[in-house]
Design a protein around this motif. Structure first.
Motif, PDB file in Angstrom:
ATOM      1  N   ALA A  28      25.875  30.594  28.089  1.00 16.93           N
ATOM      2  CA  ALA A  28      25.285  30.856  26.693  1.00 16.93           C
ATOM      3  C   ALA A  28      25.925  32.492  26.877  1.00 16.93           C
ATOM      4  N   LEU A  29      25.741  33.508  25.536  1.00 19.48           N
ATOM      5  CA  LEU A  29      26.499  34.249  25.729  1.00 19.48           C
ATOM      6  C   LEU A  29      25.775  35.235  26.644  1.00 19.48           C
ATOM      7  N   ALA A  30      26.589  35.891  27.323  1.00 20.98           N
ATOM      8  CA  ALA A  30      26.556  36.443  28.464  1.00 20.98           C
ATOM      9  C   ALA A  30      27.174  38.193  28.207  1.00 20.98           C
ATOM     10  N   LEU A  31      26.636  38.860  28.468  1.00 21.98           N
ATOM     11  CA  LEU A  31      26.819  40.811  28.469  1.00 21.98           C
ATOM     12  C   LEU A  31      27.588  41.561  29.290  1.00 21.98           C
ATOM     13  N   GLY A  32      28.245  42.365  28.274  1.00 16.16           N
ATOM     14  CA  GLY A  32      28.679  43.437  29.563  1.00 16.16           C
ATOM     15  C   GLY A  32      29.696  42.644  31.237  1.00 16.16           C
TER      16      GLY A  32
ATOM     17  N   ILE B  67      33.220  38.723  33.381  1.00 16.43           N
ATOM     18  CA  ILE B  67      33.658  37.783  34.874  1.00 16.43           C
ATOM     19  C   ILE B  67      33.755  36.370  34.350  1.00 16.43           C
ATOM     20  N   ALA B  68      32.500  36.288  33.611  1.00 13.18           N
ATOM     21  CA  ALA B  68      32.270  34.525  32.783  1.00 13.18           C
ATOM     22  C   ALA B  68      33.640  33.778  32.311  1.00 13.18           C
ATOM     23  N   ALA B  69      33.794  34.796  31.060  1.00 15.62           N
ATOM     24  CA  ALA B  69      35.042  34.657  30.210  1.00 15.62           C
ATOM     25  C   ALA B  69      36.422  34.639  31.024  1.00 15.62           C
ATOM     26  N   PHE B  70      36.329  35.292  32.445  1.00 17.55           N
ATOM     27  CA  PHE B  70      38.363  35.547  32.955  1.00 17.55           C
ATOM     28  C   PHE B  70      38.080  33.827  33.036  1.00 17.55           C
TER      29      PHE B  70
END
Length: 164
Positions: free
Chosen positions: A17-21, A26-29
């Motif tokens: 799900a779309l993560a914020l900030g 960190i999730a994308a990395f």
């Protein structure tokens, strides 16, 4: 209601799900920076699917084994993936990085830091990692210019590590 539907659809489809900030960075990395075979445009597109577009963090990515790069590159580094985001969130960045590196397939074993890298001002974590076939990577977390950064560099074959 639309956000709930999006989150449920994302879970069903296996897409985060779309993560914020900082969580988005960190999730994308963790989701994309350890994957080989990407170009700068493909990793941006992959990260945008989960973090949104434009990316809510800065991304530096290149892999000279896949596409030419016109900038000066650090000594010995073949591939770099780095995200940075506002504030000092190094504890969360390290926790996320450690969790990802311990998730199978485990991201190498700790080795002495190769000569290509050094701890700089703002460094909170830096370590060499021996990968498969004796390849070496360096993971780095720290702060600079008011931002937290997380980076992974893969070195050219034959630099650092133990000879097999």
């Amino acid at each position: 209601m639309r956000l709930t539907a999006f989150i449920l659809a994302s879970l069903t489809l296996g897409t985060p799900a779309l993560a914020l900030g900082q969580d988005a960075a960190i999730a994308a990395f963790n989701a994309w920076c350890f994957k080989a075979g990407q170009t700068e445009s493909s990793i941006r597109a992959n990260m945008a699917r989960s973090a949104g577009s434009p990316l809510p963090f800065d991304l530096v990515f290149w892999d000279v084994s896949i596409e030419p790069v016109s900038q000066d590159l650090p000594k010995g580094v073949e591939r770099r993936c780095e995200v940075s985001f506002e504030g000092d969130h190094t504890d969360g960045a390290i926790a996320g990085l450690r969790k990802q590196m311990a998730t199978p397939p485990v991201f190498g074993t700790v080795i002495p830091l190769p000569d290509t890298h050094q701890s700089l001002a703002g460094t909170v974590l830096i370590e060499g990692r021996e990968l498969l076939a004796g390849r070496v990577a360096v993971v780095h977390v720290g702060t600079r210019y008011g931002k937290t950064f997380i980076a992974v560099d893969r070195l050219f074959d034959g630099l650092g590590g133990t000879k097999k």
